[in-house]
Design a protein around this motif. Sequence first.
Motif, PDB file in Angstrom:
ATOM      1  N   HIS A 247      37.525 -20.933  24.256  1.00 42.26           N
ATOM      2  CA  HIS A 247      36.706 -21.625  25.010  1.00 42.26           C
ATOM      3  C   HIS A 247      35.409 -21.033  25.614  1.00 42.26           C
ATOM      4  N   LEU A 250      32.856 -19.640  22.533  1.00 42.09           N
ATOM      5  CA  LEU A 250      32.142 -20.944  22.096  1.00 42.09           C
ATOM      6  C   LEU A 250      31.069 -21.213  22.910  1.00 42.09           C
ATOM      7  N   LYS A 251      31.087 -21.179  24.348  1.00 43.28           N
ATOM      8  CA  LYS A 251      30.220 -21.466  25.284  1.00 43.28           C
ATOM      9  C   LYS A 251      29.245 -20.536  25.216  1.00 43.28           C
ATOM     10  N   TYR A 252      29.371 -19.274  24.848  1.00 41.98           N
ATOM     11  CA  TYR A 252      28.461 -18.252  24.918  1.00 41.98           C
ATOM     12  C   TYR A 252      27.726 -18.363  23.514  1.00 41.98           C
ATOM     13  N   GLN A 254      27.542 -20.943  21.099  1.00 40.53           N
ATOM     14  CA  GLN A 254      27.101 -22.179  20.832  1.00 40.53           C
ATOM     15  C   GLN A 254      26.008 -22.689  21.758  1.00 40.53           C
ATOM     16  N   ASP A 255      26.498 -22.440  23.163  1.00 41.15           N
ATOM     17  CA  ASP A 255      25.624 -23.159  24.131  1.00 41.15           C
ATOM     18  C   ASP A 255      24.945 -22.099  25.106  1.00 41.15           C
ATOM     19  N   LYS A 256      24.833 -20.850  24.650  1.00 39.64           N
ATOM     20  CA  LYS A 256      24.415 -19.846  25.305  1.00 39.64           C
ATOM     21  C   LYS A 256      24.737 -19.857  26.688  1.00 39.64           C
ATOM     22  N   ASP A 257      25.711 -20.269  27.025  1.00 41.16           N
ATOM     23  CA  ASP A 257      26.123 -20.298  28.484  1.00 41.16           C
ATOM     24  C   ASP A 257      27.196 -19.379  28.841  1.00 41.16           C
ATOM     25  N   LYS A 258      26.848 -18.389  29.820  1.00 41.70           N
ATOM     26  CA  LYS A 258      27.503 -17.302  30.442  1.00 41.70           C
ATOM     27  C   LYS A 258      28.227 -17.469  31.648  1.00 41.70           C
ATOM     28  N   SER A 259      27.696 -18.596  32.308  1.00 42.75           N
ATOM     29  CA  SER A 259      28.026 -18.732  33.690  1.00 42.75           C
ATOM     30  C   SER A 259      29.739 -18.858  33.984  1.00 42.75           C
ATOM     31  N   GLU A 260      30.407 -19.654  33.332  1.00 45.47           N
ATOM     32  CA  GLU A 260      31.817 -19.581  33.756  1.00 45.47           C
ATOM     33  C   GLU A 260      32.309 -18.309  33.637  1.00 45.47           C
TER      34      GLU A 260
END
Length: 323
Positions: A247, A250-252, A254-260
């Motif tokens: 989870h 893939l956020k990192y 695919q979405d370039k999202d590190k926040s969570e």
Amino acid sequence: MREKILNILLDKNKEFVSGEEISERLGITRSAVWKHIKNIKQQGYEIESVTKKGYKIVKCPDLLTTEIVKYNLNTNLLGKEVIYCDTIGSTNDYAKEIAKNAKEGTIIISEEQTKGRGRMGRYWHSIKGDGIWMSIILKPNIYPHEAPFITQIAGASIVSGLKKLGVNSLIKWPNDIIINNKKVSGILTELGAEIDRINYIVVGMGMNVKTIDFPENVKELATSIKKEGHNLKRIDILKSIIEEFEHLYLKYIQDKDKSECIKICRENSAVIGKNIYILKGEEKRKAKCVDITEEGNLVIINNNIKEELISGEVSIRGDKDYV
């Protein structure tokens, strides 16, 4: 075929399934079904056989076999290929050997490591059947300098996976998981790369699950899930961590999202707000941890000067203890 038969038996949830039904579903003879059942029994599964009723699983062994790991694993990438070993030198070393031709998400698991190690080449105590010793092969489309964040993802995944099973733990930045100020799990991330591209990343995770008695040299520093009062199955812990890892990974990627991931690392940090010693080679200096950046770097204050530490460059120790 053995995996398919085992899945059928597991799906029945300890109810009988006839040999005829298995043979019809899989297109094999009942004699072939029986041969596979014998092989499954040899792995340690307790299977009851009754004439005119068929077969049912009475008890599963406490093993992290390929079939058990893949069964009902809720992932799209990780664990589609699982390599199971009874004993191995190091899951990370083997993962690096096969990484070039292996599929991304391949997991190597062993019941025992004879040459287990952590960061800085430190020896990792790996008792057969007592813990989780695994490595994950990743092939992300990121630059080499972005790879250290994968260690943060691994730490957040372990903490989150354990929390879902009722176990509270903390992250000693960047790669140790602790319970009651003692280490229960460690992470070793290794990279195969060129100047501007990653060939593979191997993420090794070791966790003490059932160990009660530790060697004299680590007993004041190490603990296990069971020693802390939690009677959990290794397979449940493993699957929970893998699912959380996918989870966040893939956020990192695919979405370039590190926040969570960063939120988890901050909220479950064992060092933020504490004084620590920073170790780099022979150098040792004292500082106070104040935050973790959005990139996963540790923010410290030393002589009223703020500084960022990058994962992989240093080790840290508590002011008076391990944490």
